[in-house]
Design an enzyme around this catalytic site. Sequence first.
Site, PDB file in Angstrom:
ATOM      1  N   ASP A  60       0.872  -1.163   0.000  1.00 43.02           N
ATOM      2  CA  ASP A  60       0.000   0.000   0.000  1.00 43.02           C
ATOM      3  C   ASP A  60       0.908   1.210   0.000  1.00 43.02           C
ATOM      4  O   ASP A  60       1.521   1.550   1.022  1.00 43.02           O
ATOM      5  CB  ASP A  60      -0.894  -0.008   1.241  1.00 43.02           C
ATOM      6  N   VAL A  61       1.051   1.872  -1.151  1.00 44.23           N
ATOM      7  CA  VAL A  61       2.052   2.925  -1.289  1.00 44.23           C
ATOM      8  C   VAL A  61       1.786   4.132  -0.402  1.00 44.23           C
ATOM      9  O   VAL A  61       2.675   4.965  -0.193  1.00 44.23           O
ATOM     10  CB  VAL A  61       2.197   3.379  -2.756  1.00 44.23           C
ATOM     11  N   ASN A  87       5.302   3.529 -10.033  1.00 43.04           N
ATOM     12  CA  ASN A  87       4.318   3.461 -11.107  1.00 43.04           C
ATOM     13  C   ASN A  87       2.880   3.544 -10.610  1.00 43.04           C
ATOM     14  O   ASN A  87       1.977   3.895 -11.372  1.00 43.04           O
ATOM     15  CB  ASN A  87       4.530   2.155 -11.879  1.00 43.04           C
ATOM     16  N   TYR A 153      -5.842  14.826  -9.606  1.00 40.95           N
ATOM     17  CA  TYR A 153      -4.865  14.073 -10.375  1.00 40.95           C
ATOM     18  C   TYR A 153      -3.787  15.000 -10.947  1.00 40.95           C
ATOM     19  O   TYR A 153      -2.591  14.722 -10.844  1.00 40.95           O
ATOM     20  CB  TYR A 153      -5.564  13.326 -11.505  1.00 40.95           C
ATOM     21  N   LYS A 157       0.309  14.991 -10.039  1.00 40.09           N
ATOM     22  CA  LYS A 157       1.335  14.719 -11.044  1.00 40.09           C
ATOM     23  C   LYS A 157       2.271  15.911 -11.249  1.00 40.09           C
ATOM     24  O   LYS A 157       3.468  15.733 -11.504  1.00 40.09           O
ATOM     25  CB  LYS A 157       0.671  14.304 -12.363  1.00 40.09           C
ATOM     26  N   THR A 188      -4.772   1.354 -21.439  1.00 33.90           N
ATOM     27  CA  THR A 188      -4.839   0.462 -20.283  1.00 33.90           C
ATOM     28  C   THR A 188      -6.213   0.652 -19.652  1.00 33.90           C
ATOM     29  O   THR A 188      -6.941   1.594 -20.003  1.00 33.90           O
ATOM     30  CB  THR A 188      -3.760   0.812 -19.250  1.00 33.90           C
TER      31      THR A 188
END
Length: 259
Positions: A60-61, A87, A153, A157, A188
């Site tokens: 769990d990052v 990633n 988001y 980033k 994806t």
Amino acid sequence: MSRFAHQTVLVTGGTGGQGASHVRALHAEGANVVIGALDADRGAELAAELGDRARFVHLDVSREESWAAAVAETEKTFGALTVLVNNAGVQNPPALIEATDRATWARILDINLTGTFLGIKAAAPALRRAGGGAIVNIASVMATGGTAFYAPYVASKWAIRGLTQTAALELGRDSIRVNAIHPGVIATPFITEPAAGAHAPIADFYSPEPFAVPRLGQPADITALLLFLISPDAAFVTGAEYVVDGGLLLGPALQKETV
């Protein structure tokens, strides 16, 4: 090929569309690969598919203790950690800033930004113990400009850009290189399936037809650059950012029939 023989790479989000592509390519070129992800079933399945030199770790990052356990397991299994690929990432459902709730904002930043920060923090001592290595942060083409309805988001980033450059300065003298990749629209599930809380995928609102390379990107397009950045061929590259978007940022291409 064995370009990465004796290298050990931890890939976060290693069961996703891009992550699995990175894992398979690294393993095919001789690396030990550690698949860090939340989905134990998919992680174990991918590790079993690859066989020797592949290991799944639950990660769990957004949790520092999870990072510590993953790095410790990596070193226990393979003896050293030489490459980290940050990633893992999630997308927010599209919404105006004024309609975005605090919980959504926090979740996106916890995974995308704090997860990257914690990864660098946890991996740096291990990479130093290994005598050096590389970190590659996967950001986004959305880190280069504003995008309506995706404030959490985009903010996460954009911040990875500054984090990448700061880490490169701090770790360069330890022979640890840190770089970032900004993927464009890649085919994806991240793009072709709706984000949690969304009604339609991003692919429904995007066509690559007007751009210089008139197709969706493929995970392999990102993997190819990743492999270069962690290879000895990129030994003099750190603090750099690479946009891989098929010309999206260039704007519409000139059509031949108009010449």
